[in-house]
Design a protein around this motif. Structure first.
Motif, PDB file in Angstrom:
ATOM      1  N   ALA A   1     -10.386  20.257  -8.213  1.00 29.95           N
ATOM      2  CA  ALA A   1      -9.307  19.435  -7.665  1.00 29.95           C
ATOM      3  C   ALA A   1      -9.710  18.972  -6.281  1.00 29.95           C
ATOM      4  O   ALA A   1     -10.116  19.774  -5.444  1.00 29.95           O
ATOM      5  CB  ALA A   1      -8.004  20.242  -7.600  1.00 29.95           C
ATOM      6  N   GLY A   2      -9.621  17.686  -6.047  1.00 30.79           N
ATOM      7  CA  GLY A   2     -10.031  17.136  -4.764  1.00 30.79           C
ATOM      8  C   GLY A   2      -8.916  17.103  -3.746  1.00 30.79           C
ATOM      9  O   GLY A   2      -7.738  17.205  -4.083  1.00 30.79           O
ATOM     10  N   SER A   3      -9.291  16.946  -2.487  1.00 27.84           N
ATOM     11  CA  SER A   3      -8.323  16.774  -1.412  1.00 27.84           C
ATOM     12  C   SER A   3      -7.649  15.415  -1.550  1.00 27.84           C
ATOM     13  O   SER A   3      -8.086  14.550  -2.319  1.00 27.84           O
ATOM     14  CB  SER A   3      -9.027  16.872  -0.056  1.00 27.84           C
ATOM     15  N   CYS A   4      -6.580  15.217  -0.784  1.00 25.20           N
ATOM     16  CA  CYS A   4      -5.919  13.908  -0.752  1.00 25.20           C
ATOM     17  C   CYS A   4      -6.881  12.877  -0.142  1.00 25.20           C
ATOM     18  O   CYS A   4      -7.657  13.199   0.748  1.00 25.20           O
ATOM     19  CB  CYS A   4      -4.661  13.970   0.115  1.00 25.20           C
ATOM     20  N   GLY A   5      -6.816  11.647  -0.625  1.00 26.24           N
ATOM     21  CA  GLY A   5      -7.593  10.597   0.019  1.00 26.24           C
ATOM     22  C   GLY A   5      -8.640   9.937  -0.849  1.00 26.24           C
ATOM     23  O   GLY A   5      -9.602   9.370  -0.312  1.00 26.24           O
ATOM     24  N   GLY A   6      -8.521   9.991  -2.168  1.00 27.09           N
ATOM     25  CA  GLY A   6      -9.465   9.332  -3.046  1.00 27.09           C
ATOM     26  C   GLY A   6     -10.503  10.241  -3.664  1.00 27.09           C
ATOM     27  O   GLY A   6     -11.320   9.801  -4.479  1.00 27.09           O
ATOM     28  N   PHE A   7     -10.498  11.516  -3.303  1.00 25.17           N
ATOM     29  CA  PHE A   7     -11.498  12.452  -3.810  1.00 25.17           C
ATOM     30  C   PHE A   7     -11.306  12.744  -5.301  1.00 25.17           C
ATOM     31  O   PHE A   7     -12.285  12.936  -6.025  1.00 25.17           O
ATOM     32  CB  PHE A   7     -11.465  13.742  -2.995  1.00 25.17           C
ATOM     33  N   ASN A   8     -10.065  12.787  -5.752  1.00 24.64           N
ATOM     34  CA  ASN A   8      -9.824  13.060  -7.169  1.00 24.64           C
ATOM     35  C   ASN A   8     -10.229  11.890  -8.058  1.00 24.64           C
ATOM     36  O   ASN A   8     -10.791  12.089  -9.145  1.00 24.64           O
ATOM     37  CB  ASN A   8      -8.346  13.418  -7.392  1.00 24.64           C
ATOM     38  N   LEU A   9      -9.965  10.674  -7.626  1.00 30.34           N
ATOM     39  CA  LEU A   9     -10.379   9.533  -8.439  1.00 30.34           C
ATOM     40  C   LEU A   9     -11.901   9.352  -8.413  1.00 30.34           C
ATOM     41  O   LEU A   9     -12.492   8.917  -9.408  1.00 30.34           O
ATOM     42  CB  LEU A   9      -9.676   8.255  -7.980  1.00 30.34           C
TER      43      LEU A   9
ATOM     44  N   LEU B   1      -9.047   4.726  -4.599  1.00 27.64           N
ATOM     45  CA  LEU B   1      -9.988   5.035  -5.669  1.00 27.64           C
ATOM     46  C   LEU B   1     -11.250   5.765  -5.236  1.00 27.64           C
ATOM     47  O   LEU B   1     -12.040   6.190  -6.080  1.00 27.64           O
ATOM     48  CB  LEU B   1     -10.355   3.759  -6.430  1.00 27.64           C
ATOM     49  N   ASP B   2     -11.465   5.936  -3.933  1.00 30.91           N
ATOM     50  CA  ASP B   2     -12.670   6.636  -3.487  1.00 30.91           C
ATOM     51  C   ASP B   2     -12.531   6.976  -2.010  1.00 30.91           C
ATOM     52  O   ASP B   2     -11.526   6.644  -1.375  1.00 30.91           O
ATOM     53  CB  ASP B   2     -13.923   5.779  -3.722  1.00 30.91           C
ATOM     54  N   ASN B   3     -13.558   7.637  -1.467  1.00 29.89           N
ATOM     55  CA  ASN B   3     -13.574   7.990  -0.049  1.00 29.89           C
ATOM     56  C   ASN B   3     -15.023   7.984   0.427  1.00 29.89           C
ATOM     57  O   ASN B   3     -15.933   8.312  -0.350  1.00 29.89           O
ATOM     58  CB  ASN B   3     -12.939   9.360   0.181  1.00 29.89           C
ATOM     59  N   THR B   4     -15.244   7.631   1.668  1.00 29.83           N
ATOM     60  CA  THR B   4     -16.609   7.575   2.206  1.00 29.83           C
ATOM     61  C   THR B   4     -17.128   8.944   2.636  1.00 29.83           C
ATOM     62  O   THR B   4     -18.292   9.071   3.009  1.00 29.83           O
ATOM     63  CB  THR B   4     -16.677   6.622   3.412  1.00 29.83           C
ATOM     64  N   ALA B   5     -16.270   9.977   2.579  1.00 32.74           N
ATOM     65  CA  ALA B   5     -16.671  11.305   3.074  1.00 32.74           C
ATOM     66  C   ALA B   5     -16.733  12.332   1.940  1.00 32.74           C
ATOM     67  O   ALA B   5     -16.323  13.486   2.102  1.00 32.74           O
ATOM     68  CB  ALA B   5     -15.700  11.778   4.148  1.00 32.74           C
ATOM     69  N   ILE B   6     -17.251  11.926   0.782  1.00 37.59           N
ATOM     70  CA  ILE B   6     -17.354  12.848  -0.351  1.00 37.59           C
ATOM     71  C   ILE B   6     -18.284  14.008   0.004  1.00 37.59           C
ATOM     72  O   ILE B   6     -19.397  13.806   0.493  1.00 37.59           O
ATOM     73  CB  ILE B   6     -17.878  12.121  -1.602  1.00 37.59           C
ATOM     74  N   ALA B   7     -17.812  15.235  -0.226  1.00 39.24           N
ATOM     75  CA  ALA B   7     -18.608  16.439   0.036  1.00 39.24           C
ATOM     76  C   ALA B   7     -18.003  17.579  -0.773  1.00 39.24           C
ATOM     77  O   ALA B   7     -16.805  17.577  -1.062  1.00 39.24           O
ATOM     78  CB  ALA B   7     -18.594  16.789   1.527  1.00 39.24           C
ATOM     79  N   PRO B   8     -18.815  18.576  -1.153  1.00 36.37           N
ATOM     80  CA  PRO B   8     -18.283  19.708  -1.930  1.00 36.37           C
ATOM     81  C   PRO B   8     -17.103  20.403  -1.246  1.00 36.37           C
ATOM     82  O   PRO B   8     -16.202  20.908  -1.923  1.00 36.37           O
ATOM     83  CB  PRO B   8     -19.492  20.647  -2.050  1.00 36.37           C
ATOM     84  N   GLU B   9     -17.108  20.409   0.086  1.00 38.63           N
ATOM     85  CA  GLU B   9     -16.048  21.097   0.817  1.00 38.63           C
ATOM     86  C   GLU B   9     -14.688  20.419   0.651  1.00 38.63           C
ATOM     87  O   GLU B   9     -13.651  21.000   1.005  1.00 38.63           O
ATOM     88  CB  GLU B   9     -16.399  21.156   2.306  1.00 38.63           C
ATOM     89  N   LYS B  10     -14.666  19.240   0.122  1.00 40.00           N
ATOM     90  CA  LYS B  10     -13.415  18.506  -0.082  1.00 40.00           C
ATOM     91  C   LYS B  10     -12.750  18.842  -1.417  1.00 40.00           C
ATOM     92  O   LYS B  10     -11.741  18.239  -1.774  1.00 40.00           O
ATOM     93  CB  LYS B  10     -13.669  17.000  -0.015  1.00 40.00           C
ATOM     94  N   TYR B  11     -13.331  19.798  -2.146  1.00 37.88           N
ATOM     95  CA  TYR B  11     -12.816  20.120  -3.476  1.00 37.88           C
ATOM     96  C   TYR B  11     -12.440  21.595  -3.587  1.00 37.88           C
ATOM     97  O   TYR B  11     -13.047  22.455  -2.965  1.00 37.88           O
ATOM     98  CB  TYR B  11     -13.855  19.761  -4.543  1.00 37.88           C
ATOM     99  N   PHE B  12     -11.425  21.861  -4.409  1.00 46.74           N
ATOM    100  CA  PHE B  12     -10.958  23.223  -4.662  1.00 46.74           C
ATOM    101  C   PHE B  12     -11.451  23.653  -6.044  1.00 46.74           C
ATOM    102  O   PHE B  12     -11.177  22.986  -7.051  1.00 46.74           O
ATOM    103  CB  PHE B  12      -9.427  23.283  -4.639  1.00 46.74           C
ATOM    104  N   THR B  13     -12.181  24.756  -6.104  1.00 46.10           N
ATOM    105  CA  THR B  13     -12.705  25.264  -7.364  1.00 46.10           C
ATOM    106  C   THR B  13     -12.997  26.742  -7.222  1.00 46.10           C
ATOM    107  O   THR B  13     -13.202  27.236  -6.103  1.00 46.10           O
ATOM    108  CB  THR B  13     -13.983  24.517  -7.784  1.00 46.10           C
ATOM    109  N   ALA B  14     -13.033  27.446  -8.345  1.00 53.75           N
ATOM    110  CA  ALA B  14     -13.364  28.870  -8.317  1.00 53.75           C
ATOM    111  C   ALA B  14     -14.858  29.096  -8.162  1.00 53.75           C
ATOM    112  O   ALA B  14     -15.283  30.201  -7.836  1.00 53.75           O
ATOM    113  CB  ALA B  14     -12.862  29.545  -9.597  1.00 53.75           C
TER     114      ALA B  14
ATOM    115  N   ASP C   1     -10.208   2.041   4.904  1.00 53.14           N
ATOM    116  CA  ASP C   1      -9.409   2.210   6.115  1.00 53.14           C
ATOM    117  C   ASP C   1     -10.112   3.135   7.109  1.00 53.14           C
ATOM    118  O   ASP C   1     -11.225   3.623   6.862  1.00 53.14           O
ATOM    119  CB  ASP C   1      -7.989   2.686   5.787  1.00 53.14           C
ATOM    120  N   GLU C   2      -9.451   3.381   8.228  1.00 54.61           N
ATOM    121  CA  GLU C   2     -10.077   4.156   9.307  1.00 54.61           C
ATOM    122  C   GLU C   2     -10.333   5.611   8.924  1.00 54.61           C
ATOM    123  O   GLU C   2     -11.152   6.291   9.554  1.00 54.61           O
ATOM    124  CB  GLU C   2      -9.192   4.100  10.563  1.00 54.61           C
ATOM    125  N   ALA C   3      -9.664   6.103   7.892  1.00 57.31           N
ATOM    126  CA  ALA C   3      -9.871   7.482   7.450  1.00 57.31           C
ATOM    127  C   ALA C   3     -10.891   7.584   6.324  1.00 57.31           C
ATOM    128  O   ALA C   3     -11.102   8.670   5.768  1.00 57.31           O
ATOM    129  CB  ALA C   3      -8.534   8.083   6.991  1.00 57.31           C
TER     130      ALA C   3
END
Length: 428
Positions: free
Chosen positions: A390-398, A54-67, A98-100
């Motif tokens: 659209a977020g990367s895999c790993g909780g970024f989308n949620l 449901l989330d990630n500790t490394a949220i950053a704009p670079e983790k998302y795909f957008t125009a 988790d560790e990631a």
């Protein structure tokens, strides 16, 4: 009584409904969720293989795909400010990381996350209507009018002072999504970025079906053959399939294949030995052949790669099954090492919507304010997968779905105190 209607009962919609109900003065606002499925949260139940990342500790704009990365920054800042993880903790959800940096409910059960949301919605009196298909939305002086069809096939009309559109994108039609959310945004007059399957496996021009099911650690490099450049590199486990390549690192690269801005001639190169440079790998191969007493080509791969995978790399290097490792020349070892580190797959095509984890493209981020309100239409919001993010895999989308829903839900309540919107003739 004032009305807030949420269109869609997925992650973003449920968060929006609950945040609105939490923010509204008691007895002053009615919050209603409309969802076309027999039950809300169908796609949420499948996230993280049923564990709900449901989330990630490394949220950053670079983790998302957008125009439009510039337009993303204030919106992502609003999502971060909504603090979805802290919000869940206040609801009583205990989590583990988790560790990631991936965050899960401590029970590892997506069903628990849905049950928690549903329980709080019920306690706050939010009405949830399932089997309800939205048909049209119109704006008038008193707010908005929604025409929908209920589970019995009957037409119903709802009036709303604020509407939050959380109907998702095209990805995952097996979970009840059909792209209506983004089509609806276009009907409202919004600019759409081209849609494409995001976080999905890749079909290749010449898949080797004999490798289907084999997994290998690798560095996967996305190339633009037209511009002769490297686009991105992802490390992780690659899964070979009967149609091409899969695995999280491959799915991450698929997010860069957006129509109009991705490489025109994409290719993927696999480095099956990323920790060893090419010259050292050639020496390693030669030494390994001596250590294994110069057996067959198949025996050579013992302890290095899956034998079937190794034999395919052997063949891709121009070597024959009959070639004995013990008698290969230095040039042949160098060619094998080069192939193992630059194994190229061309003719890439993203797999379809059914395999995609999320939708790339959607309503342009320039069409909404930092509170996710549709510009020119006070009280109308678009959140989650309807937007070009659209977020990367790993909780970024949620993180994006829950956070945008919370932000919009809270602002929708604030909007009820503002002057009623005037009908917008261009957007309806």
């Amino acid at each position: 009584m004032q009305q807030i209607v949420i269109l869609g009962g997925g992650a973003a919609g449920l968060a929006a409904a609950l945040a609105a109900a939490q923010s509204a003065p008691a007895g002053a606002v009615r919050v209603t969720v409309l969802d076309r499925n027999p039950r809300c949260g169908k796609k949420l139940l499948a996230t993280g293989n049923g564990r709900c990342n449901l989330d990630n500790t490394a949220i950053a704009p670079e983790k998302y795909f957008t125009a439009d990365p510039a337009a993303l920054r204030p919106l992502l800042a609003a999502v971060d400010a909504a603090a979805p993880l802290a919000w869940f903790e206040q609801l009583g959800l205990y989590t583990r990381t988790d560790e990631a940096g991936r965050v899960y409910p401590y029970s590892n059960q997506a069903a628990d996350v849905l049950a928690l949301l549903e329980g709080h919605l019920a306690r706050l009196g939010v009405e949830v209507r399932t089997g309800c298909t939205v048909q049209t939305l119109s704006q008038n002086r008193s707010g908005y009018t929604i025409l929908c069809e209920n589970a019995e096939g009957q037409d119903q009309t709802l009036r709303a002072d604020a509407v939050i559109c959380a109907m998702g994108g095209n990805a995952g039609p097996q979970f009840g999504t059909d792209g209506f959310g983004t089509r609806f945004a276009a009907q409202c007059g919004g600019k759409l970025e081209p849609l494409y399957p995001c976080l999905t496996a890749l079909q290749t021009a010449k898949p080797n079906r004999s490798l289907a099911g084999i997994r290998a650690k690798a560095a996967a490099t996305l190339l633009d053959l037209d511009r002769h450049c490297t686009v991105a590199v992802e490390n992780g486990e690659v899964q070979f399939t009967d149609y091409g390549l899969s695995g999280i690192c491959i799915m991450q690269l698929s997010g860069l294949l957006a129509p109009g801005r991705g490489p025109k001639a994409p290719a993927v190169e696999l480095d099956l030995f990323p920790a060893v440079d090419e010259t050292a790998l050639a020496s390693l191969f030669a030494a390994h052949a001596a250590q294994t007493a110069g057996g067959s080509a198949a025996d050579f791969w013992l302890g290095l790669l899956n034998q079937k995978l190794g034999r395919t790399v052997w063949s891709a290097a121009g070597l024959q099954d009959s070639d004995a490792p013990a008698v290969l020349t230095a040039a042949q070892w160098q060619k094998l090492a080069h192939t193992a580190k630059h194994w190229r797959f061309e003719g890439l095509t993203p797999c379809g919507w059914k395999q995609a984890q999320t939708t790339g493209g959607g309503l342009s981020l320039t069409e909404v304010t930092p509170s996710f309100q549709f510009k020119g239409c006070p009280g109308l919001y678009f959140v989650g997968e309807t937007l070009d993010c659209a977020g990367s895999c790993g909780g970024f989308n949620l993180h994006w779905a829950f956070g945008s829903g919370i932000a919009a839900g809270r602002d929708a309540v604030r909007s009820l105190k503002r002057p009623a919107p005037k009908p917008n003739k261009k957007k309806r």
